[in-house]
Design a protein around this motif. Structure first.
Motif, PDB file in Angstrom:
ATOM      1  N   GLN A   1       0.829  -1.211   0.000  1.00  0.00           N
ATOM      2  CA  GLN A   1       0.000   0.000   0.000  1.00  0.00           C
ATOM      3  C   GLN A   1       0.861   1.258   0.000  1.00  0.00           C
ATOM      4  O   GLN A   1       0.578   2.225  -0.726  1.00  0.00           O
ATOM      5  N   ALA A   2       1.929   1.254   0.786  1.00  0.00           N
ATOM      6  CA  ALA A   2       2.775   2.444   0.927  1.00  0.00           C
ATOM      7  C   ALA A   2       3.417   2.844  -0.384  1.00  0.00           C
ATOM      8  O   ALA A   2       3.530   4.039  -0.706  1.00  0.00           O
ATOM      9  N   TYR A   3       3.857   1.849  -1.167  1.00  0.00           N
ATOM     10  CA  TYR A   3       4.591   2.144  -2.400  1.00  0.00           C
ATOM     11  C   TYR A   3       3.802   1.816  -3.658  1.00  0.00           C
ATOM     12  O   TYR A   3       4.351   1.887  -4.757  1.00  0.00           O
ATOM     13  N   GLN A   4       2.525   1.481  -3.457  1.00  0.00           N
ATOM     14  CA  GLN A   4       1.633   1.223  -4.592  1.00  0.00           C
ATOM     15  C   GLN A   4       2.227   0.185  -5.542  1.00  0.00           C
ATOM     16  O   GLN A   4       2.402   0.421  -6.733  1.00  0.00           O
ATOM     17  N   ILE A   5       2.545  -0.975  -4.977  1.00  0.00           N
ATOM     18  CA  ILE A   5       3.113  -2.061  -5.776  1.00  0.00           C
ATOM     19  C   ILE A   5       2.207  -3.288  -5.706  1.00  0.00           C
ATOM     20  O   ILE A   5       1.518  -3.511  -4.705  1.00  0.00           O
ATOM     21  N   PRO A   6       2.185  -4.093  -6.771  1.00  0.00           N
ATOM     22  CA  PRO A   6       1.221  -5.192  -6.840  1.00  0.00           C
ATOM     23  C   PRO A   6       1.582  -6.415  -6.027  1.00  0.00           C
ATOM     24  O   PRO A   6       0.702  -7.200  -5.650  1.00  0.00           O
ATOM     25  N   ASN A   7       2.868  -6.618  -5.757  1.00  0.00           N
ATOM     26  CA  ASN A   7       3.255  -7.832  -5.038  1.00  0.00           C
ATOM     27  C   ASN A   7       4.612  -7.640  -4.376  1.00  0.00           C
ATOM     28  O   ASN A   7       5.374  -6.740  -4.740  1.00  0.00           O
ATOM     29  N   VAL A   8       4.886  -8.478  -3.400  1.00  0.00           N
ATOM     30  CA  VAL A   8       6.190  -8.525  -2.734  1.00  0.00           C
ATOM     31  C   VAL A   8       6.551  -9.988  -2.512  1.00  0.00           C
ATOM     32  O   VAL A   8       5.701 -10.873  -2.625  1.00  0.00           O
ATOM     33  N   LYS A   9       7.801 -10.231  -2.171  1.00  0.00           N
ATOM     34  CA  LYS A   9       8.277 -11.592  -1.887  1.00  0.00           C
ATOM     35  C   LYS A   9       8.670 -11.662  -0.420  1.00  0.00           C
ATOM     36  O   LYS A   9       9.355 -10.763   0.083  1.00  0.00           O
ATOM     37  N   LEU A  10       8.245 -12.709   0.267  1.00  0.00           N
ATOM     38  CA  LEU A  10       8.525 -12.853   1.695  1.00  0.00           C
ATOM     39  C   LEU A  10       9.524 -13.969   1.950  1.00  0.00           C
ATOM     40  O   LEU A  10       9.438 -15.044   1.372  1.00  0.00           O
TER      41      LEU A  10
END
Length: 256
Positions: free
Chosen positions: A153-162
């Motif tokens: 939400q903060a950086y308006q990105i569609p996905n991240v990797k955990l």
């Protein structure tokens, strides 16, 4: 305004003295006496960006990442960098890069602020107590999964990797926009629960988890695209008679 005047105003706020010693920042191509009426801002000087600068008749291209990192022996159309440089020079477009000096003087606070990180300190010092990345605490204790949603939400990105269990509780956090592998040791030294960065490879990720550090890989572009609008806002305050365009945000890869 002259290109030299714009360079001076940039360096007044983002001095090259705050760049890492391995970096290459400043005016990398073009004329300092060039009259600049239109600037294009981008994260990278890709082929598409160089073409866009020419099509929009920009007088100056400013990017975060330098097109030239290492010394080059020739500028010809026989390699990618040479072709880009020739295209800029043919169109009389001055080219300026502001990389780790911006990371130190702008990106770190901006990225941590958007995330809501509190009680912040510098992750790794570059000069005079200033440096890349920030260490602090999240707005509240949360799961790693919830933190990942906050990052998206903060950086308006569609996905991240955990890397780490989605149910792990995190509170203390470090953030280093871009490629953060080299500063992971600092996040470990601070005893952080989670490290938010990009370009984390398999072994770095699993080794971090074994040392008690979860990682959210938001991608190199994922966080750093905030450079463009931030520098646009700064330049609009200090420049007169110069029009600015920003390359649309376009993530360099998709996940399917």
């Amino acid at each position: 305004m002259k290109c030299s005047e714009i360079c001076a105003l940039i360096e007044q706020e983002y001095s090259p003295e705050y760049a890492c010693d391995w970096d290459n920042v400043g005016l990398l191509a073009g004329r300092r006496d060039k009259e600049v009426k239109k600037i294009l801002l981008a994260l990278d000087a890709t082929d598409e960006v160089v073409r866009l600068a020419a099509e929009q008749k920009a007088d100056m291209l400013i990017t975060h990442h330098p097109m030239i990192f290492s010394p080059i022996r020739r500028v010809t159309d026989e390699d990618m960098v040479g072709r880009r440089m020739l295209a800029l020079i043919r169109q009389d477009i001055s080219y300026y890069a502001m990389h780790t000096n911006y990371d130190t003087r702008g990106m770190a606070d901006l990225a941590s602020g958007l995330l809501g990180l509190q009680e912040c300190t510098v992750l790794e010092e570059v000069k005079d107590g200033e440096g890349v990345g920030r260490v602090g605490v999240l707005p509240r204790r949360m799961t790693l999964k919830a933190c990942a949603e906050l990052v998206k939400q903060a950086y308006q990105i569609p996905n991240v990797k955990l890397f780490g269990s989605p149910d792990a509780e995190v509170f203390s956090a470090a953030i280093c926009p871009g490629a953060g592998k080299s500063t992971m040791k600092e996040a470990l030294r601070f005893g952080c629960d989670v490290y938010i960065t990009g370009d984390i490879d398999h072994h770095t990720g699993i080794d971090a988890v074994d040392q008690g550090l979860c990682i959210i890989d938001a991608g190199h572009y994922g966080i750093e695209h905030i450079f463009m609008e931030d520098i646009k806002a700064y330049l609009e305050k200090v420049l007169t008679g110069v029009h600015m365009d920003v390359v649309p945000i376009r993530h360099p890869f998709i996940v399917i």
